[in-house]
Scaffold this motif. Sequence first.
Motif, short mmCIF file in Angstrom:
data_model
loop_
_atom_site.label_atom_id
_atom_site.label_comp_id
_atom_site.label_asym_id
_atom_site.label_seq_id
_atom_site.Cartn_x
_atom_site.Cartn_y
_atom_site.Cartn_z
N VAL A 14 12.27 -0.44 17.20
CA VAL A 14 11.50 -0.72 15.99
C VAL A 14 10.04 -0.80 16.38
O VAL A 14 9.55 -1.83 16.82
N SER A 15 9.36 0.31 16.27
CA SER A 15 7.96 0.36 16.71
C SER A 15 6.99 -0.01 15.59
O SER A 15 5.84 -0.37 15.86
N PHE A 16 7.46 0.06 14.32
CA PHE A 16 6.60 -0.30 13.19
C PHE A 16 7.39 -1.11 12.17
O PHE A 16 8.60 -0.93 12.02
N PHE A 17 6.69 -2.00 11.48
CA PHE A 17 7.27 -2.74 10.36
C PHE A 17 6.52 -2.33 9.09
O PHE A 17 5.32 -2.04 9.12
N THR A 18 7.26 -2.34 7.96
CA THR A 18 6.66 -2.04 6.66
C THR A 18 6.49 -3.34 5.88
O THR A 18 7.44 -4.12 5.75
N LEU A 19 5.30 -3.58 5.37
CA LEU A 19 4.99 -4.79 4.59
C LEU A 19 5.16 -4.45 3.11
O LEU A 19 4.30 -3.81 2.50
N SER A 20 6.29 -4.88 2.53
CA SER A 20 6.64 -4.45 1.17
C SER A 20 5.99 -5.28 0.07
O SER A 20 6.13 -4.95 -1.11
N ALA A 21 5.29 -6.37 0.41
CA ALA A 21 4.67 -7.21 -0.63
C ALA A 21 3.43 -6.56 -1.23
O ALA A 21 2.99 -6.94 -2.32
N TYR A 22 2.87 -5.57 -0.52
CA TYR A 22 1.72 -4.85 -1.08
C TYR A 22 2.19 -3.92 -2.20
O TYR A 22 3.29 -3.39 -2.15
N PHE A 23 1.34 -3.74 -3.20
CA PHE A 23 1.68 -2.84 -4.31
C PHE A 23 0.44 -2.04 -4.69
O PHE A 23 -0.69 -2.41 -4.34
N ASP A 24 0.65 -0.97 -5.41
CA ASP A 24 -0.45 -0.08 -5.78
C ASP A 24 -1.36 -0.76 -6.80
O ASP A 24 -0.92 -1.15 -7.88
N THR A 25 -2.62 -0.90 -6.46
CA THR A 25 -3.60 -1.53 -7.37
C THR A 25 -4.63 -0.52 -7.87
O THR A 25 -5.59 -0.91 -8.54
N GLY A 26 -4.45 0.74 -7.50
CA GLY A 26 -5.39 1.76 -7.95
C GLY A 26 -6.79 1.51 -7.41
O GLY A 26 -6.97 1.14 -6.26
N LEU A 27 -7.78 1.67 -8.28
CA LEU A 27 -9.18 1.48 -7.88
C LEU A 27 -9.53 0.00 -7.67
O LEU A 27 -10.57 -0.31 -7.10
N PHE A 28 -8.65 -0.90 -8.17
CA PHE A 28 -8.90 -2.33 -7.99
C PHE A 28 -8.85 -2.73 -6.52
O PHE A 28 -9.31 -3.82 -6.15
N LYS A 29 -8.27 -1.88 -5.66
CA LYS A 29 -8.18 -2.22 -4.24
C LYS A 29 -9.58 -2.40 -3.64
O LYS A 29 -9.75 -3.19 -2.72
N TYR A 30 -10.57 -1.68 -4.17
CA TYR A 30 -11.94 -1.82 -3.67
C TYR A 30 -12.54 -3.16 -4.08
O TYR A 30 -13.31 -3.76 -3.33
N LEU A 31 -12.16 -3.62 -5.28
CA LEU A 31 -12.60 -4.94 -5.74
C LEU A 31 -11.98 -6.03 -4.87
O LEU A 31 -12.67 -6.95 -4.42
N TYR A 32 -10.64 -5.91 -4.62
CA TYR A 32 -9.95 -6.89 -3.76
C TYR A 32 -10.53 -6.87 -2.36
O TYR A 32 -10.69 -7.92 -1.72
#
Length: 309
Positions: free
Chosen positions: A7-25
């Motif tokens: 297991v070389s990588f883990f996926t963080l599933s709590a993130y969700f698509d926020t569109g352009l708001f990701k730049y604000l966050y």
Amino acid sequence: MVNSTQVSFFTLSAYFDTGLFKYLYFMIILSLYILIICSNLLLIVVICMNRSLHEPMYMFLCSLFVNELYGSSGLFPFLLTQILSDIHTVSASLCFLQIFCVYSYGGVELLNLAVMSYDRYLAICYPLQYNTRMSCNKVAILIALTWLLIFLLHFFTMPLIIPSQLCGDIIKKVYCDYHSIVKLACYDTTMNNIYGLIISAFFVFGPLIVIFYTYMRILKVCFSGSKQTRQKAVSTCTPHLASLINFSFGACFEILQSRFNMNSVPNMLRIFLSLYFLTCPPLFNPVMYGLKLSKIFVICKSLITNVGC
């Protein structure tokens, strides 16, 4: 079965698509991080550069502020990277490093608060013997032990708690933690949970017992002492108690979320509360101590005024 080395990588599933708001966050998180760095660094420099602040209470505060920088640096750069990324994965080695940083931060924070309560207990209950009992050597030893004990504890216990075989790679959070990794184990993790609970109980209830005992003694002296003693206790213990309550609230929710099903709680609220103990104390403590302790406040005010001129 899938071995943990595969297991070389883990996926963080709590993130969700926020569109352009990701730049604000991103800008909000970046602003918070810059504020945390600047406020904590300011107080560290003020304490180190002013000989009038070279007293035990301020030395312990300096240790607390260094820990705030350490804990926030274990989270914020990671969050900033993940917010802008379209694929929310983290390498296994970085994930384990973050676990070490996050949990050692929590341990140092609580132990530091216990040492600070012991310092206030000596200052209020034994004012005439305070300088003898809390010498420079003793201060240095207490600060060194606070960091060394926690770092050694997590260094040697991580292999006992983290499963050796994993059958999954999805972590349902925005950062890595012990219990999320334990849930991915291919086998019964009762022993891992027992190790984790014993270690947590020792390093949570130990400092809390010290804090409870010292405050009981301080309250006893306040009720039977003079008005000046009560004022001294209130002025120095209020910010300490506020720090303790603030950190304990965030840590308790994080423990409850790790151990119990919190699906009934809205996702955004779960994310906010899970980040609380890594975000609010580093932001709250320097502001509160800077405003509440008159010596620090006066020096910071004059420093800011001089810079402004």
